[in-house]
Design a protein around this motif. Sequence first.
Motif, PDB file in Angstrom:
ATOM      1  N   HIS A 246       0.834  -1.196   0.000  1.00 41.02           N
ATOM      2  CA  HIS A 246       0.000   0.000   0.000  1.00 41.02           C
ATOM      3  C   HIS A 246       0.873   1.251   0.000  1.00 41.02           C
ATOM      4  O   HIS A 246       0.596   2.238  -0.699  1.00 41.02           O
ATOM      5  CB  HIS A 246      -0.907  -0.027   1.232  1.00 41.02           C
ATOM      6  N   LEU A 247       1.967   1.235   0.799  1.00 42.90           N
ATOM      7  CA  LEU A 247       2.874   2.372   0.855  1.00 42.90           C
ATOM      8  C   LEU A 247       3.580   2.583  -0.486  1.00 42.90           C
ATOM      9  O   LEU A 247       3.762   3.722  -0.926  1.00 42.90           O
ATOM     10  CB  LEU A 247       3.909   2.155   1.965  1.00 42.90           C
ATOM     11  N   ASP A 248       3.955   1.483  -1.167  1.00 50.46           N
ATOM     12  CA  ASP A 248       4.597   1.596  -2.474  1.00 50.46           C
ATOM     13  C   ASP A 248       3.685   2.292  -3.481  1.00 50.46           C
ATOM     14  O   ASP A 248       4.131   3.110  -4.291  1.00 50.46           O
ATOM     15  CB  ASP A 248       4.984   0.210  -2.992  1.00 50.46           C
ATOM     16  N   ARG A 249       2.389   1.950  -3.434  1.00 49.37           N
ATOM     17  CA  ARG A 249       1.436   2.570  -4.360  1.00 49.37           C
ATOM     18  C   ARG A 249       1.190   4.037  -4.021  1.00 49.37           C
ATOM     19  O   ARG A 249       1.004   4.873  -4.907  1.00 49.37           O
ATOM     20  CB  ARG A 249       0.107   1.804  -4.345  1.00 49.37           C
ATOM     21  N   ALA A 250       1.175   4.333  -2.710  1.00 51.20           N
ATOM     22  CA  ALA A 250       0.855   5.698  -2.280  1.00 51.20           C
ATOM     23  C   ALA A 250       2.053   6.634  -2.357  1.00 51.20           C
ATOM     24  O   ALA A 250       1.890   7.859  -2.407  1.00 51.20           O
ATOM     25  CB  ALA A 250       0.324   5.672  -0.843  1.00 51.20           C
ATOM     26  N   GLY A 251       3.247   6.066  -2.358  1.00 43.90           N
ATOM     27  CA  GLY A 251       4.429   6.911  -2.281  1.00 43.90           C
ATOM     28  C   GLY A 251       4.693   7.279  -0.836  1.00 43.90           C
ATOM     29  O   GLY A 251       4.571   6.452   0.061  1.00 43.90           O
ATOM     30  N   GLN A 252       5.035   8.527  -0.587  1.00 43.96           N
ATOM     31  CA  GLN A 252       5.278   8.975   0.782  1.00 43.96           C
ATOM     32  C   GLN A 252       3.950   9.279   1.460  1.00 43.96           C
ATOM     33  O   GLN A 252       3.234  10.191   1.064  1.00 43.96           O
ATOM     34  CB  GLN A 252       6.172  10.216   0.782  1.00 43.96           C
ATOM     35  N   ASP A 253       3.623   8.521   2.497  1.00 46.74           N
ATOM     36  CA  ASP A 253       2.355   8.673   3.207  1.00 46.74           C
ATOM     37  C   ASP A 253       2.620   8.429   4.692  1.00 46.74           C
ATOM     38  O   ASP A 253       2.878   7.299   5.107  1.00 46.74           O
ATOM     39  CB  ASP A 253       1.316   7.686   2.673  1.00 46.74           C
ATOM     40  N   GLN A 254       2.532   9.491   5.491  1.00 45.84           N
ATOM     41  CA  GLN A 254       2.854   9.371   6.913  1.00 45.84           C
ATOM     42  C   GLN A 254       1.898   8.442   7.652  1.00 45.84           C
ATOM     43  O   GLN A 254       2.298   7.769   8.609  1.00 45.84           O
ATOM     44  CB  GLN A 254       2.846  10.746   7.572  1.00 45.84           C
TER      45      GLN A 254
END
Length: 464
Positions: A246-254
């Motif tokens: 999910h983080l890979d798809r979103a990019g930088q997401d705190q």
Amino acid sequence: MKNVTSRRQMLSASACGFGSLALADLMTRQAQAATPSGPLAQPATHHLPRARRVIFLFMHGGPSHVDTFDYKPRLQADDGKDLPYDLPTAAIDAKLKLLGSPWKFKQHGQSGLWCSELMPHTARHLDEMCIIKSLHSRGQSHGQAVSMLNTGSDNLVRPSVGSWLSYGLGTENEDLPSFVALAPSTGHGGPRNYGTAFLPAIHQATAIGSNGKLGDAQVKYLNRGDLPPAEQNRQMDLLQTLNRRHLDRAGQDQQIEGAIEAYELAFRMQQAAPQVLSLDEEPQHILDLYGVGQEPTDNFGRSCLLARRLAEAGVRFIQVSTGNVWDQHSNLKSGHEKNSLKTDQPVAGLIQDLKQRGMLEDTLIVWGGEFGRTPVVQGANGRDHNPQGFTMWMAGGGVKGGTSYGETDEFGYYSQQDRVHMHDLHATILHLMGLDHQRLTYRYAGRDFRLTDVAGRVVTELFA
């Protein structure tokens, strides 16, 4: 300024650590201090620190400074007379009649500092304390003043002091959170007062208990003893794999980063936290020192003893809250006496215990509430809120013991000499921990934010 990008790069680079081999290894490790890595790794301080950790004893509600540590002979002499100047326009509801303290004051120790008979146990440790009598803050109401004390802002959502310290210093033990809030309030801002706002979520406090009640002193939802280690490992591996995708798809997401870090920390805490939070191995004389197992000191005594245990285990910032009990708009004498009976012995026990263990010199204790009380009467026998001038004290951690700093006026209403604003207090705490309040910043929404906003002075006169 802290390098936020490097934190994200570090998280990405350590993604393989979420795999089953690493998790299995974590399950077999003993609960011990280890060299932290990842977002809680210990960075270099800005200068040589005087303290390694902070224990903040939050007297929620606002204890009366003129009835505890700020002796005012003129107030006693003029009891019942009119206050010879006007109240501030922000005052809520108080008469202009002066109310002398119902408690006697006397000097204690080699320093000769004043303390009322309301705090007989704490009075024995005045030579360890620096009493700041000239604090002033923003916020006539509890919500504003509590937020100001905990976050440096009286009206905006900002990171808490403990979160800033966690962000700036990391933790000494990667198996425990760097910030723990014991029995925090659910009101007057609730989680905002121990939250991270725009800082990375890993720096939020782990809360244990609520509203001054410690309860079973356990972290909620942490124990998964119903599942064998292999099954826990399998579930965690799957969960973190999905989170990373999910983080890979979103990019930088705190938010996603925070979830990954929180699950990892909770997984490690399953072994470390129960040991630290258990008092079973404490000898009876230590339990007696804090008043554990006795009434009315048991609850706050357990909180203070747990604070010492958490400090020993490497937790960076521990906040211990009484709950909103110091707010005596009426029945000042009975209310403050009840609160003192619950807290005075445990606070003194904490100071003595830290000192005998050699921990007081690098543990900063801060005691106080969000404001003080008025020297004029409210109702028949109470005091209203007073952010114009009040008292807090510090002990250990590089401060000059047996000293008093600053003064309120002769009645105790206004901070008058060597005034200390709440931003100054925060700057001083950060400095004692090795951090420059002007350099500890975080870029958010195009601006570099800091705990002290655009103000704050390090009160070096308090240092040993």
